[in-house]
Design a protein around this motif. Structure first.
Motif, mmCIF file in Angstrom:
data_model
loop_
_atom_site.group_PDB
_atom_site.id
_atom_site.type_symbol
_atom_site.label_atom_id
_atom_site.label_comp_id
_atom_site.label_asym_id
_atom_site.label_seq_id
_atom_site.Cartn_x
_atom_site.Cartn_y
_atom_site.Cartn_z
ATOM 1 N N GLY A 307 36.053 50.602 30.629
ATOM 2 C CA GLY A 307 35.280 52.057 31.179
ATOM 3 C C GLY A 307 35.113 51.829 32.733
ATOM 4 O O GLY A 307 35.599 51.000 33.531
ATOM 5 N N GLY A 308 34.350 52.652 33.202
ATOM 6 C CA GLY A 308 34.090 52.665 34.523
ATOM 7 C C GLY A 308 35.301 52.618 35.388
ATOM 8 O O GLY A 308 36.120 53.424 35.204
ATOM 9 N N GLN A 309 35.445 51.799 36.419
ATOM 10 C CA GLN A 309 36.441 51.689 37.455
ATOM 11 C C GLN A 309 37.826 51.538 36.768
ATOM 12 O O GLN A 309 39.023 51.673 37.197
ATOM 13 N N ASP A 310 37.857 50.738 35.709
ATOM 14 C CA ASP A 310 39.018 50.478 34.904
ATOM 15 C C ASP A 310 39.525 51.623 34.118
ATOM 16 O O ASP A 310 40.914 51.873 34.045
ATOM 17 N N GLY A 311 38.763 52.512 33.676
ATOM 18 C CA GLY A 311 39.250 53.594 32.783
ATOM 19 C C GLY A 311 39.000 53.561 31.649
ATOM 20 O O GLY A 311 38.400 52.446 30.980
ATOM 21 N N TYR A 312 38.834 54.678 30.741
ATOM 22 C CA TYR A 312 38.761 54.690 29.139
ATOM 23 C C TYR A 312 39.259 55.733 28.801
ATOM 24 O O TYR A 312 39.612 56.615 29.239
ATOM 25 N N GLN A 313 39.156 55.871 27.386
ATOM 26 C CA GLN A 313 39.623 57.225 26.656
ATOM 27 C C GLN A 313 41.116 57.224 26.593
ATOM 28 O O GLN A 313 41.520 58.178 27.288
ATOM 29 N N PRO A 314 42.036 56.411 25.915
ATOM 30 C CA PRO A 314 43.619 56.950 25.918
ATOM 31 C C PRO A 314 43.627 57.859 25.004
ATOM 32 O O PRO A 314 42.736 57.936 24.057
ATOM 33 N N GLN A 315 44.687 58.717 25.342
ATOM 34 C CA GLN A 315 44.979 60.089 24.692
ATOM 35 C C GLN A 315 46.413 59.979 24.139
ATOM 36 O O GLN A 315 46.815 60.730 23.343
ATOM 37 N N ALA A 316 47.012 58.809 24.269
ATOM 38 C CA ALA A 316 48.643 58.948 23.891
ATOM 39 C C ALA A 316 49.033 57.437 23.861
ATOM 40 O O ALA A 316 48.189 56.366 23.731
ATOM 41 N N GLY A 317 50.342 57.126 23.607
ATOM 42 C CA GLY A 317 50.762 55.782 23.241
ATOM 43 C C GLY A 317 51.046 54.911 24.561
ATOM 44 O O GLY A 317 50.774 55.155 25.515
ATOM 45 N N LEU A 318 51.612 53.993 24.162
ATOM 46 C CA LEU A 318 52.225 52.872 25.239
ATOM 47 C C LEU A 318 53.722 52.870 25.413
ATOM 48 O O LEU A 318 54.262 52.965 24.521
ATOM 49 N N LEU A 319 54.099 52.256 26.509
ATOM 50 C CA LEU A 319 55.368 52.172 26.887
ATOM 51 C C LEU A 319 55.705 50.699 27.045
ATOM 52 O O LEU A 319 54.834 50.115 27.451
ATOM 53 N N LEU A 320 56.655 50.257 26.312
ATOM 54 C CA LEU A 320 57.044 48.757 26.253
ATOM 55 C C LEU A 320 58.291 49.011 27.281
ATOM 56 O O LEU A 320 59.271 49.000 26.885
ATOM 57 N N ALA A 321 58.011 48.449 28.574
ATOM 58 C CA ALA A 321 58.748 48.367 29.693
ATOM 59 C C ALA A 321 59.870 47.110 29.555
ATOM 60 O O ALA A 321 59.666 46.407 28.782
ATOM 61 N N THR A 322 60.833 47.304 30.411
ATOM 62 C CA THR A 322 61.830 46.124 30.460
ATOM 63 C C THR A 322 61.371 44.934 31.274
ATOM 64 O O THR A 322 61.915 43.827 30.898
ATOM 65 N N ASP A 323 60.048 44.747 31.790
ATOM 66 C CA ASP A 323 59.601 43.551 32.000
ATOM 67 C C ASP A 323 58.752 42.983 30.836
ATOM 68 O O ASP A 323 58.064 41.860 31.066
ATOM 69 N N GLY A 324 58.718 43.470 29.873
ATOM 70 C CA GLY A 324 58.197 42.915 28.519
ATOM 71 C C GLY A 324 56.680 43.457 28.381
ATOM 72 O O GLY A 324 55.817 42.772 27.541
ATOM 73 N N ASN A 325 56.206 44.146 29.283
ATOM 74 C CA ASN A 325 54.707 44.786 29.419
ATOM 75 C C ASN A 325 54.562 45.752 28.955
ATOM 76 O O ASN A 325 55.380 46.778 28.934
ATOM 77 N N PHE A 326 53.244 46.255 28.589
ATOM 78 C CA PHE A 326 52.768 47.518 28.072
ATOM 79 C C PHE A 326 52.532 48.449 29.249
ATOM 80 O O PHE A 326 51.634 47.837 29.987
ATOM 81 N N TYR A 327 52.671 49.606 29.366
ATOM 82 C CA TYR A 327 52.162 50.788 30.408
ATOM 83 C C TYR A 327 51.535 51.739 29.504
ATOM 84 O O TYR A 327 51.889 52.338 28.665
ATOM 85 N N GLY A 328 50.546 52.121 30.100
ATOM 86 C CA GLY A 328 49.640 53.347 29.345
ATOM 87 C C GLY A 328 48.820 54.060 30.236
ATOM 88 O O GLY A 328 48.494 53.663 31.436
ATOM 89 N N THR A 329 48.258 55.147 29.870
ATOM 90 C CA THR A 329 47.246 55.670 30.732
ATOM 91 C C THR A 329 46.054 55.945 29.954
ATOM 92 O O THR A 329 45.867 56.127 28.829
ATOM 93 N N LEU A 330 44.853 56.120 30.678
ATOM 94 C CA LEU A 330 43.510 56.443 30.394
ATOM 95 C C LEU A 330 43.081 57.801 30.976
ATOM 96 O O LEU A 330 43.359 57.995 31.961
#
Length: 476
Positions: A307-330
């Motif tokens: 929460g706070g500065q990092d963010g909170y409350q995801p509304q959708a899914g994750l992207l598994l990108a070509t670097d092997g990491n997950f990307y998402g939005t809050l």
């Protein structure tokens, strides 16, 4: 200006979609957040920019949870049901196409019948058509599945009745390895708590599973696993009333793998499968987090949003990108209060990448997608030129790659490959075995799986270098 820098005190009347139950039309709730001081609390990342602002007259407004597909021409294609407007003349719900650099926004199809909301985005099929759904309306007033050509010619493949055959779809169907399309409806009542359906290659519609609430209610999008079964989750129902994680085969063999509980963060999804064979997706209790689920159904919370500065409350899914990491939005929090874009390693290391702000779009509710240029795209629900949302781009410095539409094939099978920098000198190989006489366009290749090919990555040698597929091609 989309990319302008304005500071001050901004109050935004934000429109949020809420689930519709018992067959009633979807409703929206408007609320007014506290005023937010948009001073330079964090750096303006050079990697992030808005490429399009929604809300001009005659275009959609306020995108929600719609996924984005890549077209054979390298453009972005999605749908938008104009969730902040009931005026279909000013802001018609539509399926649209736009260049990945933000030019040439085109409405492929508008939906002006009441409640004909094209939720969930679209899937590009091997038939070179976009496949999506409308949530209500249709011939039987409970939604429909449609097929749309690149020129905008539409065919409704099935209209739902609202009973045992399903009703009120909220996500686009996906194409399975067998060429058929598979999707879900959320259902109209506890007696009809949602379905998993199939439209085969002869356009025959069938229900693979009817949910009963005890095994879940309100299923979300499906994904196909490495074992060729389909996996998904429900938003409620199950043993604890807060959803289930399930597996279903192409013939309808159904198993509940996990009943969500408060101990594992409540309901979760949608899910993707990573190279380790496990499934990953957001959960929604408290600030939200990310969970891992094994194919056997064991759940581990790998990160809880602070929460706070990092963010909170995801509304959708994750992207598994070509670097092997997950990307998402809050959807909430961050330096400007409008949510954040983040990266998460499979080991649970969190990095905030961007604070969404009113100037370039905030309150992002969509699952990010990675274009074959390597860049990441998504939508923001509000902000931008018209305060009705944006399409945004984030450049994480990831290399270009190629992707393919087919999940598997054998020698002689046709494979559709998307990418860029292709020309007549390009060489296509399946795990090192060159394809013979591929049909090559600048952003699209149709190749035939060569004799002797084995499971592995597809590569395309171009004048810019050798591009590798984002996942292995399975010879089967």
């Amino acid at each position: 200006m989309v990319a302008g820098a304005t500071s001050g005190i901004i109050a935004h009347s934000k429109c949020r979609r809420v689930p519709r139950g018992h067959g009633e039309p979807m409703k929206t709730i408007r609320f007014l957040p506290l005023a937010i001081v948009l001073a330079s609390l964090t750096p303006v990342y050079a990697q992030f920019k808005a490429i399009y602002s929604f809300g001009a007259y005659g275009t959609p407004s306020c995108p929600s949870e719609e996924i984005i597909a890549q077209s054979p021409g390298g453009n972005l294609v999605s749908s938008n049901y104009s969730s902040c407007s009931d005026n279909v003349s000013e802001h018609p719900p539509a399926t649209y196409e736009i260049g990945y650099q933000g030019a040439n926004f085109t409405m492929l199809q508008t939906f002006t019948t009441q409640y004909a909301w094209p939720l969930g985005g679209v899937t590009l099929g091997t038939d070179q058509r976009y496949h999506g759904t409308i949530n209500a309306a249709g011939a039987r007033n409970h939604g429909a599945v449609y097929r749309l050509s690149p020129s905008g010619s539409i065919v409704y493949e099935h209209s739902f009745e609202g009973g045992a055959d399903g009703g009120y779809p909220e996500s686009a169907p996906i194409q399975g390895a067998d060429g058929a399309f598979y999707g879900t409806t959320v259902g109209a009542s506890s007696a009809y708590a949602g379905t998993v359906y199939k439209i085969d290659t002869s356009q025959h519609y069938s229900v693979l599973h009817l949910f009963t609430t005890t095994d879940g209610r309100g299923p979300g999008p499906l994904m196909q696993g490495a074992d060729l079964n389909f996996y998904g989750s429900t938003s409620s129902g199950g043993a604890n009333g807060i959803g289930t994680f399930f597996r279903i085969s192409s013939t309808g063999e159904f198993t509940v793998l996990h009943d969500f509980s408060s101990a594992d963060g409540g309901s979760a999804g949608p899910f993707i499968q990573a190279s380790d064979g496990n499934f990953y997706g957001p959960n929604y209790m408290n600030n939200g987090g990310v969970v891992q689920i094994t194919p056997a159904g064991a759940v581990t919370i790998i990160y809880s949003f602070a929460g706070g500065q990092d963010g909170y409350q995801p509304q959708a899914g994750l992207l598994l990108a070509t670097d092997g990491n997950f990307y998402g939005t809050l959807n909430q929090g961050g330096a400007a209060g409008g949510g954040t874009l983040y990266r998460l390693t499979p080991a649970g290391v969190f990095t905030k990448l961007h604070d969404f702000r009113v100037e370039t779009g905030w309150y992002s509710q969509s699952t990010p997608m990675q274009h074959t240029t390597g860049k990441i795209y998504g939508t923001a629900h509000a902000g931008g030129d018209n305060n009705d949302g944006t399409i945004w781009e984030y450049d994480a410095g990831l290399a270009p790659f190629v992707t393919f539409l087919n999940v598997y094939g054998e020698a002689g099978a046709k494979v559709d490959i998307l990418g860029q920098y292709f020309d007549s000198s390009s060489v296509v190989s399946f795990n090192g075995v060159p394809a013979v006489n591929p049909v090559i366009q600048s952003t699209y290749i149709e190749a035939t799986v060569p004799a002797g090919a084995t499971t592995g990555y597809i590569t395309v040698t171009t004048t810019k270098g050798t591009l590798k597929s984002n996942e292995p091609f399975v010879v089967h």
